[in-house]
Design a protein around this motif. Structure first.
Motif, mmCIF file in Angstrom:
data_model
loop_
_atom_site.group_PDB
_atom_site.id
_atom_site.type_symbol
_atom_site.label_atom_id
_atom_site.label_comp_id
_atom_site.label_asym_id
_atom_site.label_seq_id
_atom_site.Cartn_x
_atom_site.Cartn_y
_atom_site.Cartn_z
ATOM 1 N N LYS A 131 34.415 31.529 38.176
ATOM 2 C CA LYS A 131 33.200 31.830 38.922
ATOM 3 C C LYS A 131 32.249 30.643 38.944
ATOM 4 O O LYS A 131 31.523 30.435 39.923
ATOM 5 N N SER A 239 42.230 50.169 39.954
ATOM 6 C CA SER A 239 42.334 49.149 41.000
ATOM 7 C C SER A 239 42.455 47.769 40.365
ATOM 8 O O SER A 239 42.303 47.613 39.147
ATOM 9 N N GLU A 241 40.470 45.232 40.550
ATOM 10 C CA GLU A 241 39.196 44.839 39.941
ATOM 11 C C GLU A 241 38.947 45.596 38.640
ATOM 12 O O GLU A 241 38.527 45.011 37.627
ATOM 13 N N GLU A 242 39.213 46.902 38.651
ATOM 14 C CA GLU A 242 39.019 47.694 37.444
ATOM 15 C C GLU A 242 39.976 47.275 36.342
ATOM 16 O O GLU A 242 39.618 47.251 35.156
ATOM 17 N N LEU A 244 41.220 44.265 35.740
ATOM 18 C CA LEU A 244 40.713 43.050 35.097
ATOM 19 C C LEU A 244 39.500 43.348 34.228
ATOM 20 O O LEU A 244 39.342 42.779 33.142
ATOM 21 N N GLU A 245 38.650 44.253 34.688
ATOM 22 C CA GLU A 245 37.454 44.618 33.924
ATOM 23 C C GLU A 245 37.831 45.267 32.593
ATOM 24 O O GLU A 245 37.309 44.902 31.530
#
Length: 503
Positions: A131, A239, A241-242, A244-245
């Protein structure tokens, strides 16, 4: 002498921040000065790094070495900066070139003999580096299985400090990550193992479809824990994203599996009732570390024998249940950990808990004191409450053939899809996430549908929060019934779910 620079990552919670490490040599007697709010583990890095450099065949500078970690006002914790410190010092001394350092982040603890040790939090660290615009990363070779999950970043693994120095000098001495293995499906128990209990099975399905919290009450051995353990199998897979979180949370905790590091199934956490406050919600000195409710993020938290938990543990969950996160303040800073989980409470109806209620020896006051350990404000946040009855026959002939997890999960996924499409413009994915004001204004139901809720509020049998939660359950029941909007029967069933457990 020029200043050497290298980059690493500091973790505050599961959020990373890029750290610039500067090394200046000269200006005094031989010594190492470390500035930039290091903790005790990091202050010891100067001794580890000095020995690792010498044992890697390199010369440690014979002058004063000043190390600055920026931003200086951010606390630096742990030993993951060792590798970057060693490279910054050797670059300042002119022992290795710095051409490859630009855009490279270095993570790893150094052993005295120059080995690069594994550290926690590699995944969130690399996500923060990506990032921040970094192009490459060097991590411990033992952490490559975790680093391979990050796309858009050139990742290398180092087993020893001398390998990193050789790479800086132009050699190809670092390991490349292997492609991650195919996701290994989690071994989730099947719902068909649970005999009987149709009301509790239906409540579990509604909880899975809407993301609602659930309370199961009943004598021991009726299947409360069995049902709770089967809830993750009814929930949709995480998902990308979830995943990785959730994986980042477990990376910080140090509990990732090498065989299948990417977590795709909602986690299931069931602490013992003797768990401490710090272990449950997070804590510790300096900067608080994540607790079990953070490990249950995007999954299920089961409090079995809920009435045996200390009152302070139970009440500490109230804010997390409302906001989906936990904020912890300590001497060296405040951190915010994600904690959006589904809570399942399982409890016996009394202290003696006989198989049959007619055999109970507890006085009415004893039963009341036992159940009152679950306070009103906590219960008000639990959407579904079910009283389970004893099993009267073990033979399968005494029951209809129970549905499997796969059959129920198809209905749950269909209901969740309808809810996600309805709330997509607002950013919510389940009915349990929808604020009450939205349900009462933009998606208000006709007065004839909500009449029962109005009478409950008027008689003081229901709080405003409870009414909002009944509306959420009603929308979930409508989604399961494949109708556009809740009807009066759905609202009545939702209200019944909140009164049923103490019957």
């Amino acid at each position: 002498m020029p200043i050497g620079r290298a980059w690493s990552v500091a973790l505050l919670g599961i959020d990373g921040r890029l750290i610039e490490i500067e090394a200046d040599i000269g200006g005094g007697l031989p010594a190492v000065k470390l500035v930039g709010l290091p903790d005790a583990g990091l202050r010891e890095a100067k001794d580890r790094v000095r020995s690792a450099v010498r044992n890697s065949g390199r010369q440690w500078p014979g002058e004063k070495v000043t190390l600055g970690l920026s931003p200086a006002n951010l606390p630096k914790l742990g030993s993951g900066y060792d590798l970057a410190i060693a490279v910054a010092v050797l670059t300042a001394a002119g022992n290795v070139p710095s051409t490859r350092l630009l855009g490279t982040v270095l993570l790893g603890e150094l052993a005295l003999d120059g080995r690069v040790r594994e550290i926690r939090g590699v995944l969130p660290g690399l996500l923060a580096a990506r990032k921040a615009g970094m192009k490459r990363a060097i991590v411990p070779a033992a952490s490559l299985f975790e680093a391979a999950l990050v796309d858009g970043l050139e990742v290398h693994g180092a087993a020893r400090l001398r390998d990193v120095l050789a790479w800086l000098e132009g050699e190809d001495a670092l390991a490349a990550p292997e492609p991650p293995d195919e996701t290994v499906p989690a071994d989730v128990p099947d719902l068909c193992d649970v005999l009987g209990q149709p009301e509790a099975r239906w409540a579990l399905e509604v909880a899975a479809a809407g993301g609602h919290h659930l309370l199961l009450s009943g004598p021991p051995g009726v299947g409360k824990t069995m049902l709770a353990k089967r809830l993750p199998g009814l929930l949709p897979r995480l998902s990308a994203e979830e995943s990785l979180e959730v994986t980042a949370v477990h990376s910080v905790h140090g509990s990732l599996s090498r065989k299948a590091p990417l977590i795709t199934v909602p986690p299931f956490v069931a602490p013992h009732h003797s768990v401490s406050m710090a272990a449950l919600v997070g804590g510790g000195s300096g900067v608080a570390v994540p607790g079990l409710i953070t490990r249950a993020h995007r999954g299920v938290l089961l409090l079995d024998e809920a009435c045996e938990f200390g009152a302070d543990r139970l009440e500490s969950l109230r804010t997390a249940l409302e906001e989906g996160e936990i904020r912890l303040a300590r001497a060296k800073g405040s951190v915010c950990y994600p904690a959006r989980f589904q809570l399942v409470l399982a409890t016996n109806p009394c202290p003696c808990a006989p198989p049959r209620e007619t055999d109970c020896t507890c006085s009415p006051n004893a039963r009341r004191r036992y159940l009152n350990r679950l306070s009103g404000p906590l219960l008000d946040r639990v959407d579904l409450r079910v009283r389970m009855r004893p099993i009267t026959a073990m033979s399968s002939r005494g029951f209809d053939k129970p549905e499997t997890t796969e059959v129920v999960r198809d209905r749950v996924l269909a209901a969740r899809t309808r809810a996600a499409e309805r709330w997509a413009a607002h950013g919510w994915r389940t009915n349990a996430e929808v604020p009450g004001p939205v349900l009462r204004r933009e998606f208000a139901l006709p007065p004839k549908v909500t009449g029962l809720l109005d009478r409950g509020l008027d008689r003081g049998l229901l709080t405003a929060r409870g009414a909002d939660r009944c509306l959420r359950i009603a929308w979930t029941l409508a989604d399961l019934a494949e109708v556009a909007r809740p009807e009066g029967d759905h609202v009545a069933a939702a209200l019944d779910f909140r009164d049923r457990w103490a019957a």
